[in-house]
Design a protein around this motif. Structure first.
Motif, mmCIF file in Angstrom:
data_model
loop_
_atom_site.group_PDB
_atom_site.id
_atom_site.type_symbol
_atom_site.label_atom_id
_atom_site.label_comp_id
_atom_site.label_asym_id
_atom_site.label_seq_id
_atom_site.Cartn_x
_atom_site.Cartn_y
_atom_site.Cartn_z
ATOM 1 N N LEU A 107 27.490 0.668 -13.600
ATOM 2 C CA LEU A 107 28.102 1.923 -14.035
ATOM 3 C C LEU A 107 28.331 1.877 -15.531
ATOM 4 N N LEU A 108 27.942 2.926 -16.226
ATOM 5 C CA LEU A 108 28.062 2.995 -17.677
ATOM 6 C C LEU A 108 28.778 4.275 -18.083
ATOM 7 N N ALA A 109 29.546 4.213 -19.164
ATOM 8 C CA ALA A 109 30.229 5.412 -19.663
ATOM 9 C C ALA A 109 30.486 5.311 -21.154
ATOM 10 N N ASP A 110 30.264 6.410 -21.849
ATOM 11 C CA ASP A 110 30.712 6.579 -23.231
ATOM 12 C C ASP A 110 31.774 7.669 -23.191
ATOM 13 N N PRO A 111 33.056 7.295 -23.194
ATOM 14 C CA PRO A 111 34.124 8.299 -23.072
ATOM 15 C C PRO A 111 34.173 9.272 -24.236
ATOM 16 N N VAL A 112 33.755 8.835 -25.415
ATOM 17 C CA VAL A 112 33.801 9.704 -26.595
ATOM 18 C C VAL A 112 32.742 10.793 -26.493
ATOM 19 N N ALA A 113 31.525 10.414 -26.136
ATOM 20 C CA ALA A 113 30.441 11.388 -26.021
ATOM 21 C C ALA A 113 30.535 12.192 -24.735
ATOM 22 N N GLY A 114 31.250 11.677 -23.733
ATOM 23 C CA GLY A 114 31.310 12.342 -22.442
ATOM 24 C C GLY A 114 29.998 12.223 -21.695
ATOM 25 N N VAL A 115 29.514 10.983 -21.588
ATOM 26 C CA VAL A 115 28.239 10.719 -20.908
ATOM 27 C C VAL A 115 28.438 9.534 -19.976
ATOM 28 N N VAL A 116 27.943 9.656 -18.733
ATOM 29 C CA VAL A 116 28.037 8.560 -17.783
ATOM 30 C C VAL A 116 26.676 8.304 -17.153
ATOM 31 N N GLY A 117 26.521 7.091 -16.601
ATOM 32 C CA GLY A 117 25.269 6.744 -15.952
ATOM 33 C C GLY A 117 25.492 5.714 -14.861
ATOM 34 N N ALA A 118 24.569 5.679 -13.911
ATOM 35 C CA ALA A 118 24.625 4.707 -12.822
ATOM 36 C C ALA A 118 23.225 4.179 -12.578
ATOM 37 N N ALA A 119 23.122 2.869 -12.333
ATOM 38 C CA ALA A 119 21.817 2.248 -12.125
ATOM 39 C C ALA A 119 21.846 1.301 -10.942
ATOM 40 N N HIS A 120 20.712 1.219 -10.262
ATOM 41 C CA HIS A 120 20.455 0.276 -9.182
ATOM 42 C C HIS A 120 19.551 -0.804 -9.766
ATOM 43 N N SER A 121 20.113 -2.008 -9.960
ATOM 44 C CA SER A 121 19.376 -3.048 -10.664
ATOM 45 C C SER A 121 19.284 -4.301 -9.805
ATOM 46 N N GLY A 122 18.244 -4.377 -8.996
ATOM 47 C CA GLY A 122 17.948 -5.584 -8.249
ATOM 48 C C GLY A 122 16.975 -6.449 -9.015
ATOM 49 N N ARG A 123 16.281 -7.318 -8.312
ATOM 50 C CA ARG A 123 15.327 -8.182 -9.000
ATOM 51 C C ARG A 123 14.230 -7.395 -9.711
ATOM 52 N N PRO A 124 13.524 -6.468 -9.024
ATOM 53 C CA PRO A 124 12.460 -5.749 -9.732
ATOM 54 C C PRO A 124 12.989 -4.859 -10.853
ATOM 55 N N GLY A 125 14.105 -4.169 -10.582
ATOM 56 C CA GLY A 125 14.651 -3.265 -11.589
ATOM 57 C C GLY A 125 15.174 -3.986 -12.814
ATOM 58 N N THR A 126 15.773 -5.156 -12.603
ATOM 59 C CA THR A 126 16.258 -5.933 -13.740
ATOM 60 C C THR A 126 15.089 -6.405 -14.587
ATOM 61 N N ALA A 127 14.049 -6.900 -13.931
ATOM 62 C CA ALA A 127 12.872 -7.358 -14.674
ATOM 63 C C ALA A 127 12.196 -6.205 -15.408
ATOM 64 N N ALA A 128 12.229 -5.016 -14.802
ATOM 65 C CA ALA A 128 11.599 -3.846 -15.425
ATOM 66 C C ALA A 128 12.475 -3.205 -16.498
ATOM 67 N N GLY A 129 13.759 -3.571 -16.538
ATOM 68 C CA GLY A 129 14.650 -3.046 -17.578
ATOM 69 C C GLY A 129 15.265 -1.709 -17.259
ATOM 70 N N VAL A 130 15.694 -1.502 -16.007
ATOM 71 C CA VAL A 130 16.259 -0.202 -15.653
ATOM 72 C C VAL A 130 17.561 0.082 -16.397
ATOM 73 N N VAL A 131 18.389 -0.937 -16.626
ATOM 74 C CA VAL A 131 19.654 -0.695 -17.333
ATOM 75 C C VAL A 131 19.414 -0.338 -18.803
ATOM 76 N N PRO A 132 18.571 -1.080 -19.551
ATOM 77 C CA PRO A 132 18.259 -0.624 -20.916
ATOM 78 C C PRO A 132 17.630 0.765 -20.942
ATOM 79 N N ALA A 133 16.813 1.083 -19.934
ATOM 80 C CA ALA A 133 16.218 2.423 -19.886
ATOM 81 C C ALA A 133 17.289 3.489 -19.688
ATOM 82 N N LEU A 134 18.285 3.190 -18.869
ATOM 83 C CA LEU A 134 19.394 4.121 -18.684
ATOM 84 C C LEU A 134 20.159 4.311 -19.990
ATOM 85 N N LEU A 135 20.426 3.238 -20.692
ATOM 86 C CA LEU A 135 21.115 3.350 -21.978
ATOM 87 C C LEU A 135 20.339 4.239 -22.948
ATOM 88 N N ASP A 136 19.023 4.112 -22.964
ATOM 89 C CA ASP A 136 18.198 4.947 -23.839
ATOM 90 C C ASP A 136 18.351 6.430 -23.495
#
Length: 243
Positions: A107-136
């Motif tokens: 779970l990710l949040a920037d309270p100042v910008a008012g933006v939130v995100g959620a990611a499912h990061s298992g073995r394949p997703g972690t290797a593929a970079g789903v969390v950095p992609a969500l941050l982008d």
């Protein structure tokens, strides 16, 4: 059981547990997964119970159809069935849900910008970079990684998550911090350590990691432990008055 998470003013976030629902058998009792074989009526009732405990509107929730990839969707309305592994929003009152039973809910949040995100990061997703992609994608909505607060939820721990050596080497080639050994000294992966390192490299400094292991805790669902089982969830949302 609901475990609240603090991600800043105007942000709601929590991880659910296994108890407090109506499902029976291997899905007992607060199964929130709609594609694991449980009775649809029980899943719907459980989702209403979880929403009531969180004080959110069950009709304003985004449920992904997670596919172990790194695709991210920016959403502005509730729904179910998006074939992605991460979602982001800047819409107050719209809850984002991620379902897991050994993979890491992030779970990710920037309270100042008012933006939130959620990611499912298992073995394949972690290797593929789903969390950095969500941050982008969150940055495209105005979020700044330096302001983002992150919560990595319960998952299979490095001491339990045994994998073949070749698979560990494959993941560690792109996320070295995920390399681990089980308590028996066999090859393993520490997905949460890998995610925390990815967040740090992206500039996120405020990271909390839930220490619970899904395989070791009877209060959580675990696919690797039980096979047929339910799913718990991570939720994150902007408060209605955050806009």
């Amino acid at each position: 059981m609901i475990a609240p998470v603090r991600l800043g003013a105007g942000i709601g976030a929590a991880f659910t547990g296994r108890s407090g629902g109506v499902s029976a058998g291997p899905y007992g009792s607060l199964n929130l997964g709609g594609a694991v074989g449980d009775a649809p009526a029980a899943v719907a009732a459980n989702r209403r119970r979880a929403a009531a405990a969180l004080d959110i509107d069950p009709a304003r929730t985004v449920w992904m159809r997670q596919v172990h990839g790194a695709d991210v969707a920016v959403v502005d309305a509730p729904g179910e069935g998006l074939e992605v592994d991460a979602v982001a929003t800047a819409v107050p009152g719209l809850a984002l849900a991620v379902l897991v039973a050994d993979c890491a809910p992030v779970l990710l949040a920037d309270p100042v910008a008012g933006v939130v995100g959620a990611a499912h990061s298992g073995r394949p997703g972690t290797a593929a970079g789903v969390v950095p992609a969500l941050l982008d994608r969150m940055a495209g909505l105005g979020a700044d990684p330096a302001r983002v607060r992150a919560a990595v939820g319960p998952a299979a721990c490095g001491g339990c998550y045994e994998v073949p050596a070749a698979l560990r080497d494959e993941v560690a080639a792109v996320v070295p911090e995920a390399r681990a050994e089980t308590r028996r000294g066999t090859p393993a992966l520490d997905i949460r350590a890998g995610i925390a390192a990815q967040l740090a490299r992206a500039g996120v400094t405020d990271v909390s990691v839930d220490p619970r292991c899904t395989l070791e805790s009877d209060d959580l669902f675990s696919y690797r432990r039980d096979g047929t089982t339910g799913r718990f969830a991570g939720f994150v949302w902007l408060a209605e008055d955050a806009g």
